[in-house]
Design a protein around this motif. Structure first.
Motif, PDB file in Angstrom:
ATOM      1  N   UNK A 188     -32.731  79.417  23.926  1.00 34.11           N
ATOM      2  CA  UNK A 188     -33.599  79.696  25.074  1.00 34.11           C
ATOM      3  C   UNK A 188     -34.730  80.641  24.697  1.00 34.11           C
ATOM      4  N   UNK A 189     -34.438  81.579  23.811  1.00 37.24           N
ATOM      5  CA  UNK A 189     -35.437  82.567  23.392  1.00 37.24           C
ATOM      6  C   UNK A 189     -36.300  82.059  22.235  1.00 37.24           C
ATOM      7  N   UNK A 190     -36.026  80.826  21.781  1.00 38.58           N
ATOM      8  CA  UNK A 190     -36.805  80.246  20.682  1.00 38.58           C
ATOM      9  C   UNK A 190     -36.456  80.825  19.327  1.00 38.58           C
ATOM     10  N   UNK A 191     -35.194  81.270  19.177  1.00 37.77           N
ATOM     11  CA  UNK A 191     -34.770  81.900  17.936  1.00 37.77           C
ATOM     12  C   UNK A 191     -33.513  81.235  17.392  1.00 37.77           C
ATOM     13  N   UNK A 192     -33.191  81.544  16.158  1.00 31.73           N
ATOM     14  CA  UNK A 192     -31.973  81.006  15.545  1.00 31.73           C
ATOM     15  C   UNK A 192     -30.792  81.929  15.851  1.00 31.73           C
ATOM     16  N   UNK A 193     -29.590  81.379  15.733  1.00 27.50           N
ATOM     17  CA  UNK A 193     -28.370  82.173  15.949  1.00 27.50           C
ATOM     18  C   UNK A 193     -28.338  83.399  15.044  1.00 27.50           C
TER      19      UNK A 193
END
Length: 190
Positions: A40-45
């Motif tokens: 959702x935040x446009x980032x990877x785990x």
């Protein structure tokens, strides 16, 4: 260069908190895993642990931010009781009922917060106090402490009304709950 990196990290952290707040209110705290939240935040785990020590750490930060934002928004209402009347009508609106992801964290998450750890409960307690203080100050500007019980009554009334309205499958009955909730809360204010 280090200053940019620090500012970038703060902006990224804030984006994670904001998106997680929306997701938690929409799907519940347990309904969203780290991979969904980071997506959702446009980032990877992998970026998650650069910002938070655990999902519980994120949850407590989200709860604190959500309630702080809510209390700040109450500060923009009209002064005194007219502002509380506006709050009641806005809070118990169809729009708030139908869009929990952008609404009050209490109405969306109370049952889950009650099962969370100490840091989340502490964040919630501090945020709820700020909201109650804002309501009490509007009820009795000359002596907010004297209005503490009425502030508690009003806040629990509107939160509980919203939770019930959202839980009903019968749209007409849900609308009736909201309308009666507004009427009851406004009568309580006078």
């Amino acid at each position: 260069m280090a200053r940019y990196a620090k500012e970038h990290k703060q902006v990224t952290r804030q984006r994670i908190i904001e998106r997680a707040g929306q997701r938690f209110k929409q799907d519940g705290i347990d309904g969203a895993g780290i991979s969904t939240l980071m997506s959702d935040a446009g980032l990877t785990n992998g970026a998650f642990y650069a910002h938070f020590s655990s999902k519980d750490d994120l949850v407590s930060n989200v709860v604190a931010q959500e309630l702080r934002t809510q209390a700040e928004r109450y500060g923009t209402l009209r002064p005194g009781r007219p502002g509380l009347e506006d709050l009641v009508r806005e809070y118990l609106s169809h729009e708030h009922r139908d869009h929990p992801d952008v609404g009050c964290p209490s109405a969306a998450l109370l049952n889950e917060i009650s099962r969370c750890g100490g840091a989340t409960k502490q964040a919630y307690t501090e945020g709820a106090r700020a909201i109650l203080d804002e309501i009490a100050a509007r009820l009795s500007p000359e002596d907010p402490q004297s209005a503490r019980g009425r502030a508690l009554g009003l806040y629990t009334m509107i939160v509980g009304t919203m939770q019930l309205a959202r839980a009903l499958s019968d749209q007409k009955l849900s609308d009736e709950v909201l309308e009666q909730g507004i009427e009851n809360a406004l009568a309580f204010l006078h």
